[in-house]
Design a protein around this motif. Structure first.
Motif, PDB file in Angstrom:
ATOM      1  N   THR A   1       3.651   6.124  13.570  1.00  0.00           N
ATOM      2  CA  THR A   1       2.349   6.480  14.132  1.00  0.00           C
ATOM      3  C   THR A   1       1.421   5.283  14.030  1.00  0.00           C
ATOM      4  OG1 THR A   1       2.714   8.690  13.284  1.00  0.00           O
ATOM      5  CG2 THR A   1       0.466   8.173  13.988  1.00  0.00           C
ATOM      6  N   LEU A   2       0.907   4.869  15.184  1.00  0.00           N
ATOM      7  CA  LEU A   2       0.125   3.626  15.222  1.00  0.00           C
ATOM      8  C   LEU A   2      -1.361   3.890  15.397  1.00  0.00           C
ATOM      9  CD1 LEU A   2       2.543   1.751  17.608  1.00  0.00           C
ATOM     10  CD2 LEU A   2       2.102   1.151  15.223  1.00  0.00           C
ATOM     11  N   HIS A   3      -2.174   3.136  14.691  1.00  0.00           N
ATOM     12  CA  HIS A   3      -3.631   3.202  14.868  1.00  0.00           C
ATOM     13  C   HIS A   3      -4.110   1.808  15.208  1.00  0.00           C
ATOM     14  CE1 HIS A   3      -3.753   7.256  13.337  1.00  0.00           C
ATOM     15  NE2 HIS A   3      -2.944   6.861  12.370  1.00  0.00           N
ATOM     16  N   GLY A   4      -4.751   1.673  16.344  1.00  0.00           N
ATOM     17  CA  GLY A   4      -5.237   0.352  16.743  1.00  0.00           C
ATOM     18  C   GLY A   4      -6.145   0.484  17.937  1.00  0.00           C
ATOM     19  N   ARG A   5      -6.220  -0.559  18.704  1.00  0.00           N
ATOM     20  CA  ARG A   5      -7.083  -0.549  19.872  1.00  0.00           C
ATOM     21  C   ARG A   5      -6.234  -0.944  21.093  1.00  0.00           C
ATOM     22  NH1 ARG A   5     -13.062  -0.614  21.350  1.00  0.00           N
ATOM     23  NH2 ARG A   5     -12.891  -1.695  23.322  1.00  0.00           N
ATOM     24  N   ALA A   6      -6.231  -0.058  22.084  1.00  0.00           N
ATOM     25  CA  ALA A   6      -5.378  -0.296  23.254  1.00  0.00           C
ATOM     26  C   ALA A   6      -5.908  -1.474  24.070  1.00  0.00           C
ATOM     27  CB  ALA A   6      -5.325   0.957  24.111  1.00  0.00           C
ATOM     28  N   PHE A   7      -4.991  -2.229  24.680  1.00  0.00           N
ATOM     29  CA  PHE A   7      -5.405  -3.220  25.682  1.00  0.00           C
ATOM     30  C   PHE A   7      -4.573  -3.022  26.943  1.00  0.00           C
ATOM     31  CE2 PHE A   7      -1.821  -6.129  24.942  1.00  0.00           C
ATOM     32  CZ  PHE A   7      -1.539  -5.976  23.595  1.00  0.00           C
TER      33      PHE A   7
ATOM     34  N   ALA B   1      -4.395  -9.880  34.466  1.00  0.00           N
ATOM     35  CA  ALA B   1      -3.250  -9.118  34.994  1.00  0.00           C
ATOM     36  C   ALA B   1      -3.137  -7.856  34.152  1.00  0.00           C
ATOM     37  CB  ALA B   1      -1.969  -9.932  34.885  1.00  0.00           C
ATOM     38  N   PHE B   2      -2.947  -6.729  34.838  1.00  0.00           N
ATOM     39  CA  PHE B   2      -2.864  -5.459  34.114  1.00  0.00           C
ATOM     40  C   PHE B   2      -1.418  -4.976  34.040  1.00  0.00           C
ATOM     41  CE2 PHE B   2      -7.209  -5.746  35.646  1.00  0.00           C
ATOM     42  CZ  PHE B   2      -7.865  -5.633  34.430  1.00  0.00           C
ATOM     43  N   PHE B   3      -1.091  -4.308  32.928  1.00  0.00           N
ATOM     44  CA  PHE B   3       0.269  -3.803  32.726  1.00  0.00           C
ATOM     45  C   PHE B   3       0.525  -2.625  33.657  1.00  0.00           C
ATOM     46  CE2 PHE B   3      -0.738  -5.069  28.124  1.00  0.00           C
ATOM     47  CZ  PHE B   3      -0.177  -6.324  28.260  1.00  0.00           C
ATOM     48  N   ARG B   4       1.758  -2.580  34.196  1.00  0.00           N
ATOM     49  CA  ARG B   4       2.120  -1.440  35.041  1.00  0.00           C
ATOM     50  C   ARG B   4       2.893  -0.389  34.229  1.00  0.00           C
ATOM     51  NH1 ARG B   4       2.785  -5.767  39.095  1.00  0.00           N
ATOM     52  NH2 ARG B   4       4.920  -6.156  38.412  1.00  0.00           N
ATOM     53  N   SER B   5       3.250  -0.737  32.982  1.00  0.00           N
ATOM     54  CA  SER B   5       4.147   0.150  32.227  1.00  0.00           C
ATOM     55  C   SER B   5       3.471   0.745  30.987  1.00  0.00           C
ATOM     56  CB  SER B   5       5.378  -0.648  31.793  1.00  0.00           C
ATOM     57  OG  SER B   5       4.960  -1.787  31.054  1.00  0.00           O
ATOM     58  N   GLY B   6       2.174   0.976  31.042  1.00  0.00           N
ATOM     59  CA  GLY B   6       1.473   1.545  29.886  1.00  0.00           C
ATOM     60  C   GLY B   6       0.605   0.499  29.222  1.00  0.00           C
ATOM     61  N   SER B   7      -0.010   0.883  28.110  1.00  0.00           N
ATOM     62  CA  SER B   7      -0.942  -0.023  27.421  1.00  0.00           C
ATOM     63  C   SER B   7      -0.246  -0.756  26.289  1.00  0.00           C
ATOM     64  CB  SER B   7      -2.088   0.775  26.806  1.00  0.00           C
ATOM     65  OG  SER B   7      -2.890   1.286  27.819  1.00  0.00           O
ATOM     66  N   GLY B   8      -0.780  -1.916  25.963  1.00  0.00           N
ATOM     67  CA  GLY B   8      -0.420  -2.576  24.717  1.00  0.00           C
ATOM     68  C   GLY B   8      -1.344  -2.060  23.620  1.00  0.00           C
TER      69      GLY B   8
ATOM     70  N   PRO C   1      -8.116  -7.376  20.616  1.00  0.00           N
ATOM     71  CA  PRO C   1      -8.911  -6.302  20.013  1.00  0.00           C
ATOM     72  C   PRO C   1      -8.020  -5.527  19.043  1.00  0.00           C
ATOM     73  CG  PRO C   1      -8.348  -5.772  22.313  1.00  0.00           C
ATOM     74  CD  PRO C   1      -7.766  -7.119  22.019  1.00  0.00           C
ATOM     75  N   VAL C   2      -8.442  -5.356  17.791  1.00  0.00           N
ATOM     76  CA  VAL C   2      -7.589  -4.619  16.836  1.00  0.00           C
ATOM     77  C   VAL C   2      -8.259  -3.359  16.292  1.00  0.00           C
ATOM     78  CG1 VAL C   2      -6.153  -6.600  16.153  1.00  0.00           C
ATOM     79  CG2 VAL C   2      -8.262  -6.141  14.900  1.00  0.00           C
ATOM     80  N   ALA C   3      -9.553  -3.214  16.536  1.00  0.00           N
ATOM     81  CA  ALA C   3     -10.279  -1.998  16.132  1.00  0.00           C
ATOM     82  C   ALA C   3     -11.560  -1.970  16.965  1.00  0.00           C
ATOM     83  CB  ALA C   3     -10.601  -2.040  14.635  1.00  0.00           C
TER      84      ALA C   3
END
Ligand code: FAD
Length: 338
Positions: free
Chosen positions: A59-65, A79-86, A189-191
């Motif tokens: 289970t991950l807690h962070g900030r999506a990019f 450039a934006f991801f086509r396969s979900g967020s990082g 971004p991490v939080a």
């Protein structure tokens, strides 16, 4: 006898241990540091890396990019991801999450120094511990890799990384990569109230000195409270083979190109899964070929970009060319994202 001994409790080692314990192997991890373990890292998990962790129940807690931005003094391209967020995840937060999952699935974690390794036809011995297999996940400069004679001499420029956190709200929902004359700075971004800045350069030096090359970024961060710096390197590590008898190299110990494309943990988690499959099949000799196939695309793209970035006139064109050809840039980012 233990089924699998894992040397190193970083992300590569703990992911290997979680795969192994989930597959029913009695698994012990040994690390000299108690968790949660911190390390110099850009802390950006690419979309496929997030999925690898979710698949093993972390289970991950962070900030999506949502993508990657390249910037120099005059150009900028996103450039934006086509396969979900990082996901930007503080390293200690990731370590805690991996420790928690490892404990849940029955991994035993021991604090200790990894000693000399010896092996025979059926087992591996490491200090007082004996196991059927050893996964060496002891990091970039893996002492186990060296002791087994698996290091190869490195060619080309040597590079180092240094990282600092700033208490400031992220101003972008992408990882920003600032390109300067011979240095890159990554902002992840991490939080909600913190960003990590990782600087990569072919010389060792102080974070503050490196920052002088990034005027706009330095101005934005000026006055924000920050934590202590952590450095790592030299980054590039060439490896003869990822397996020797009953010892399998995982994570950075298995070889590393550069932090330029943020692929380290994705390759570490991919290797963790393959190493455990090879152990379950009692076929450690297959692991090296499988690891090379799994990581080839990432290693080639990173090595190509690193090579281009080392030739001054080509380097000056990286961000202008990416902004002139945003679809090509987007295609490359998405090759790295899945
Ligand atoms: C500047 C920088 C930026 C990066 N940015 C990113 C990024 O944005 N995204 C990404 O995915 N990857 C990134 N990486 C790569 C990523 O950090 C690594 O791929 C990852 O840490 C590999 O994990 P590991 O478990 O193999 O090694 P490590 O995390 O180094 O763990 C090795 C462990 O082994 C233990 N150990 C070693 N020797 C001994 C011993 N003798 N006895 C006992 N214990 C021992 C250490 O204590 C350590 O805990 C970056 C790397 C750098 C340097």
């Amino acid at each position: 006898m233990i089924d699998l001994l894992v040397a190193g409790g970083g992300p590569g080692g703990l992911a290997t241990a979680i795969h192994a314990a989930r597959a029913g192997l009695e698994t012990v991890v040994i690390d000299r540091r108690p968790g949660p373990i911190d390390k110099a890292c850009g802390e950006g998990l690419m979309p496929h890396t997030v999925k690898q962790l979710e698949a093993i129940g972390v289970t991950l807690h962070g900030r999506a990019f949502r993508g990657i931005t390249y910037l120099d003094a005059t150009h900028r391209v996103e450039a934006f991801f086509r396969s979900g967020s990082g996901l930007g995840v503080r390293r200690t937060v990731l370590s805690e999450a991996l420790y928690a999952t490892a404990a849940e699935v029955g991994v035993q974690i021991v604090k200790g120094e990894i000693g000399a390794v010896s092996q025979d036809a059926t087992s591996v011995r490491c200090g007082d511990l004996r196991a059927r297999y050893l996964a060496a996940a002891d990091g970039l400069h893996s002492p186990i890799r060296s002791s087994l004679g698996l290091d190869l001499p490195t060619r080309g420029r040597r590079r180092w990384g240094i990282r600092r956190h700033y208490d400031i709200a992220p101003w972008s929902d992408t990882v920003q990569v600032y390109w300067a004359r011979d240095t890159e700075a990554y902002v992840t971004p991490v939080a909600d109230d913190r960003v990590g800045v990782a600087i990569l350069k072919s010389e060792q030096g102080k974070f503050g000195d490196h920052m002088l090359e990034f005027h706009a970024l330095a101005e934005r961060l000026d006055g924000a409270p920050h934590g202590r710096d952590r450095a790592a390197g030299p980054l590039r590590q060439r490896v003869r083979s990822r397996a020797a008898g009953r010892v399998l190299l995982v994570g950075d110990a298995a070889g590393y190109v550069d932090a330029l494309t943020g692929e380290g943990m994705g390759i570490a988690f991919g290797g963790a899964e393959l190493a455990v499959k090879a152990i379950l099949a009692d076929a450690p000799q297959d692991y090296d070929r499988q690891w090379r196939a799994m990581s080839r695309r990432y290693r080639l793209l990173t090595a190509g970009l690193l090579y281009a970035g080392g030739i001054a006139p080509v380097r000056r064109m990286v961000v202008p060319a990416a902004s002139a050809l945003p679809k090509v840039f987007g295609g490359i980012v998405n090759l790295l994202a899945y």
